[in-house]
Structure formats: structure tokens, C-alpha cells
Design a protein around this motif. Structure first.
Motif, PDB file in Angstrom:
ATOM      1  N   LYS A  21       0.841  -1.198   0.000  1.00 40.35           N
ATOM      2  CA  LYS A  21       0.000   0.000   0.000  1.00 40.35           C
ATOM      3  C   LYS A  21       0.875   1.247   0.000  1.00 40.35           C
ATOM      4  O   LYS A  21       2.066   1.191   0.281  1.00 40.35           O
ATOM      5  N   TRP A  22       0.260   2.377  -0.321  1.00 38.84           N
ATOM      6  CA  TRP A  22       0.935   3.660  -0.201  1.00 38.84           C
ATOM      7  C   TRP A  22       0.941   4.052   1.273  1.00 38.84           C
ATOM      8  O   TRP A  22       0.072   3.647   2.044  1.00 38.84           O
ATOM      9  N   GLY A  23       1.915   4.872   1.649  1.00 37.82           N
ATOM     10  CA  GLY A  23       2.006   5.335   3.036  1.00 37.82           C
ATOM     11  C   GLY A  23       0.734   6.007   3.517  1.00 37.82           C
ATOM     12  O   GLY A  23       0.298   5.788   4.651  1.00 37.82           O
ATOM     13  N   TRP A  24       0.123   6.831   2.661  1.00 41.69           N
ATOM     14  CA  TRP A  24      -1.094   7.522   3.074  1.00 41.69           C
ATOM     15  C   TRP A  24      -2.232   6.545   3.332  1.00 41.69           C
ATOM     16  O   TRP A  24      -3.089   6.795   4.184  1.00 41.69           O
ATOM     17  N   GLN A  25      -2.236   5.417   2.622  1.00 38.98           N
ATOM     18  CA  GLN A  25      -3.286   4.424   2.845  1.00 38.98           C
ATOM     19  C   GLN A  25      -3.100   3.743   4.197  1.00 38.98           C
ATOM     20  O   GLN A  25      -4.067   3.551   4.939  1.00 38.98           O
ATOM     21  N   LYS A  34      -1.522   4.990   6.752  1.00 39.40           N
ATOM     22  CA  LYS A  34      -1.818   6.019   7.769  1.00 39.40           C
ATOM     23  C   LYS A  34      -3.324   6.143   7.969  1.00 39.40           C
ATOM     24  O   LYS A  34      -3.806   6.287   9.095  1.00 39.40           O
ATOM     25  N   ARG A  35      -4.059   6.048   6.895  1.00 42.99           N
ATOM     26  CA  ARG A  35      -5.522   6.101   6.971  1.00 42.99           C
ATOM     27  C   ARG A  35      -6.061   4.881   7.712  1.00 42.99           C
ATOM     28  O   ARG A  35      -7.018   4.987   8.495  1.00 42.99           O
TER      29      ARG A  35
END
Length: 140
Positions: free
Chosen positions: A92-96, A98-99
Motif C-alpha cells: 500500500k501507499w504510506g497515506w493508505q 496512515k488512513r
């Protein structure tokens, strides 16, 4: 350093179960290997680093118990991962990721995503989904 000068200050971190390998010079001037149970300054520095890790894990545990972050944040700290590394392992992307650390978002994660995180953390999916927070232990 000479073989008889290799530090043997006692290993307060691993209680004598862990030895480091050093290269030293023997009596004939040849390089050889020598094991060491520790060097006091190194042991003190490692102990301080582990205390910092324990503090961060405890702080994150309190946030999970207060309901401000999801168990993913706790297990990320407990397994000594950072956000970019966890994101990479999860695909996953970091922002995902984090979410996913938001309690409301975490509750709606698919069983597949929960299982993926659980596998990364070395726990069962049920433990993660229920929000059980296993205790942190220093490696032996």
C-alpha cells in the motif's frame, strides 16, 4: 586489537546468550576471530535505545486504548517498523496505511487486508481485528 584485549564487560542486554564476533590479532600476529560478551559503553547505549522503543510502544498502546489510533499503529511500533516499511510490506501507499490507523477506517477494513497486516505483525487476524494488544518484549 589483540585477542586478549577483546572486551568482555558482560552482556547486560542478552544475559550472556548473545556473543559478538570480532577480528583480533593473536600472539603470532595473525588475524583470528574472538568472541565477546559485550562492551560496557555499547551495552549501555543499546539498553537506552531499547528503553526508548519501550516508551514509544507504551505511548502508542495508550493511544489505542484511548481510541485515537487503531491497533495497526501499536503493532507497527511493536514490530519496530516505520510507516514506509509497513506500507511496502502491505503493498500500500504510506497515506493508505496512515488512513488504516484511524479507528473508524480500521473497523471497515476487509478480512483480506486484516490478514495481510496480521501476517506482517506475526499475529493472528483475530487478534488484530479484536484489537487485542499483545505485550512488547525485547528480543532475547
Amino acid at each position: 586489537m589483540k585477542k586478549d584485549e577483546v572486551p568482555q564487560d558482560g552482556d547486560n542486554l542478552h544475559h550472556g546468550t548473545f556473543k559478538q564476533l570480532f577480528y583480533a590479532v593473536d600472539n603470532s600476529g595473525d588475524y583470528t576471530t574472538a568472541s565477546s560478551v559485550g562492551w560496557e559503553p555499547e551495552n549501555v547505549a543499546l539498553d537506552q535505545a531499547w528503553e526508548e522503543v519501550e516508551k514509544r510502544v507504551a505511548e502508542t498502546r495508550a493511544k489505542v486504548e484511548a481510541g485515537t489510533v487503531s491497533p495497526i499503529a501499536y503493532y507497527m511500533e511493536r514490530t519496530l517498523l516505520d510507516l514506509p516499511l509497513l506500507a511496502s510490506k502491505a503493498g500500500k501507499w504510506g497515506w493508505q496505511v496512515k488512513r488504516h490507523m484511524q479507528p473508524g477506517v480500521f473497523k471497515n477494513l476487509s478480512t483480506t487486508m486484516i490478514a495481510r497486516y496480521a501476517d506482517i505483525f506475526g499475529i493472528s487476524p483475530e487478534t488484530l481485528q479484536k484489537g487485542e494488544l499483545l505485550p512488547f518484549q525485547r528480543p532475547q
